[in-house]
Design a protein around this motif. Structure first.
Motif, short mmCIF file in Angstrom:
data_model
loop_
_atom_site.label_atom_id
_atom_site.label_comp_id
_atom_site.label_asym_id
_atom_site.label_seq_id
_atom_site.Cartn_x
_atom_site.Cartn_y
_atom_site.Cartn_z
N GLY A 42 0.80 -1.22 0.00
CA GLY A 42 0.00 0.00 0.00
C GLY A 42 0.83 1.26 0.00
O GLY A 42 2.01 1.27 -0.35
N ALA A 43 0.19 2.34 0.38
CA ALA A 43 0.83 3.66 0.46
C ALA A 43 0.27 4.36 1.69
O ALA A 43 -0.84 4.05 2.15
CB ALA A 43 0.55 4.48 -0.79
N SER A 44 1.04 5.29 2.21
CA SER A 44 0.56 6.07 3.35
C SER A 44 0.99 7.52 3.18
O SER A 44 2.03 7.81 2.61
CB SER A 44 1.08 5.52 4.68
OG SER A 44 2.48 5.67 4.77
N VAL A 72 4.79 13.56 4.10
CA VAL A 72 5.57 12.49 3.51
C VAL A 72 4.61 11.46 2.92
O VAL A 72 3.66 11.03 3.60
CB VAL A 72 6.49 11.80 4.56
CG1 VAL A 72 7.25 10.64 3.95
CG2 VAL A 72 7.44 12.81 5.18
N LEU A 73 4.84 11.09 1.68
CA LEU A 73 4.09 10.03 1.01
C LEU A 73 5.01 8.82 0.93
O LEU A 73 6.11 8.91 0.39
CB LEU A 73 3.66 10.47 -0.39
CG LEU A 73 2.90 9.45 -1.23
CD1 LEU A 73 1.59 9.04 -0.55
CD2 LEU A 73 2.64 10.00 -2.62
N LYS A 74 4.56 7.69 1.51
CA LYS A 74 5.37 6.48 1.56
C LYS A 74 4.69 5.37 0.77
O LYS A 74 3.46 5.26 0.79
CB LYS A 74 5.55 6.00 3.00
CG LYS A 74 6.25 6.96 3.91
CD LYS A 74 6.34 6.40 5.31
CE LYS A 74 7.00 7.34 6.28
NZ LYS A 74 7.10 6.76 7.62
N SER A 75 5.51 4.54 0.13
CA SER A 75 4.96 3.39 -0.57
C SER A 75 6.05 2.36 -0.80
O SER A 75 7.23 2.71 -0.92
CB SER A 75 4.35 3.80 -1.90
OG SER A 75 3.72 2.69 -2.51
N LEU A 121 -2.81 7.01 -7.00
CA LEU A 121 -4.18 6.96 -7.52
C LEU A 121 -4.87 5.72 -6.98
O LEU A 121 -4.45 4.59 -7.24
CB LEU A 121 -4.18 6.92 -9.05
CG LEU A 121 -5.53 6.65 -9.73
CD1 LEU A 121 -6.54 7.74 -9.41
CD2 LEU A 121 -5.33 6.50 -11.23
N HIS A 122 -5.93 5.95 -6.19
CA HIS A 122 -6.78 4.87 -5.70
C HIS A 122 -8.02 4.88 -6.57
O HIS A 122 -8.81 5.84 -6.52
CB HIS A 122 -7.15 5.10 -4.23
CG HIS A 122 -8.19 4.15 -3.74
ND1 HIS A 122 -7.89 2.85 -3.39
CD2 HIS A 122 -9.51 4.29 -3.57
CE1 HIS A 122 -9.00 2.25 -3.02
NE2 HIS A 122 -10.00 3.11 -3.11
N PHE A 158 8.66 10.02 -0.01
CA PHE A 158 8.77 11.28 -0.71
C PHE A 158 8.39 12.42 0.22
O PHE A 158 7.23 12.54 0.62
CB PHE A 158 7.88 11.29 -1.95
CG PHE A 158 8.30 10.28 -2.97
CD1 PHE A 158 9.31 10.57 -3.86
CD2 PHE A 158 7.72 9.03 -3.01
CE1 PHE A 158 9.72 9.64 -4.80
CE2 PHE A 158 8.12 8.09 -3.94
CZ PHE A 158 9.12 8.39 -4.84
N LYS A 159 9.36 13.23 0.57
CA LYS A 159 9.12 14.38 1.44
C LYS A 159 8.63 15.54 0.57
O LYS A 159 9.31 15.94 -0.37
CB LYS A 159 10.37 14.77 2.21
CG LYS A 159 10.12 15.88 3.21
CD LYS A 159 11.33 16.14 4.06
CE LYS A 159 11.03 17.25 5.05
NZ LYS A 159 12.21 17.61 5.82
N ALA A 160 7.47 16.06 0.91
CA ALA A 160 6.84 17.10 0.10
C ALA A 160 7.56 18.44 0.27
O ALA A 160 8.02 18.79 1.35
CB ALA A 160 5.37 17.25 0.48
N GLN A 161 7.61 19.16 -0.83
CA GLN A 161 8.09 20.53 -0.87
C GLN A 161 6.96 21.37 -1.43
O GLN A 161 6.05 20.84 -2.09
CB GLN A 161 9.35 20.63 -1.73
CG GLN A 161 10.49 19.81 -1.19
CD GLN A 161 11.67 19.77 -2.15
OE1 GLN A 161 11.64 20.32 -3.23
NE2 GLN A 161 12.73 19.10 -1.74
#
Length: 179
Positions: A42-44, A72-75, A121-122, A158-161
């Motif tokens: 999954g992703a978080s 942060v988006l993790k997958s 994308l879910h 992925f750390k958001a900017q």
């Protein structure tokens, strides 16, 4: 405006493309060419605000301000190749010669400073699709573990900017009924 609440079940697809300063349309991001790989686990999405609160000694007056935010988006990525793996390391360089693709990683002087549009994308035919988008880069590094009894999954963070002049870190979009 519809205010129907949804139950979100399942994983989705993960896309990545270089960020050029403008957010591309969904049909530009969501192509097989931009697909980072198939997801495992999954992703978080994590959003963490930090506040400073000034209080008097007796707790009678206080003022609170937001001092910073982190997203942060993790997958876990189960399918990949070296061109896609390069997007996870800011010092990576890919070359191809005589049927061999090579990824060289390392050397602070090779830092490319690239930012990427990362889209999760879910897809949900019943309740409508949900999109999570950040602009940033993988700042957590990665581990590639080759084990005899499990697939190799690369965990990316992925750390958001800021994606725009307003400082937007996360873009969440949901399809809504009747619109």
């Amino acid at each position: 405006m519809s205010d129907t609440q949804k139950i979100v079940l399942g994983s989705g697809k993960l896309y990545i493309m270089e960020f050029t300063g403008e957010m591309p349309e969904n049909n530009v991001i969501e192509t097989e060419e931009n697909r980072l790989g198939h997801i495992k686990g999954g992703a978080s999405l994590e959003y963490t605000p930090t506040f400073y609160e000034a209080k008097d000694d007796l707790g009678q007056v206080s003022k609170k301000v937001l001092t910073e935010e982190e997203a942060v988006l993790k997958s876990g990525i189960m399918t990949w190749n070296l061109n896609k793996l390069k997007t996870l390391c800011s010092t990576g360089r890919v070359t191809e010669d005589e049927g061999i693709r090579t990824l060289k990683i390392g050397g602070a002087g090779n830092y490319d400073g690239r930012k990427y549009v990362v889209r999760f994308l879910h897809e949900d035919a019943a309740d409508g699709d949900l999109r999570v988008t950040v602009v940033g880069s993988n700042e957590a590094g990665f581990t590639i573990a080759f084990t005899k009894d499990a697939e190799t999954v690369i965990n990316a963070e992925f750390k958001a900017q800021p994606a725009d002049k307003d400082g937007t870190l996360i873009i969440l979009e949901e399809e809504i009924e009747g619109v």
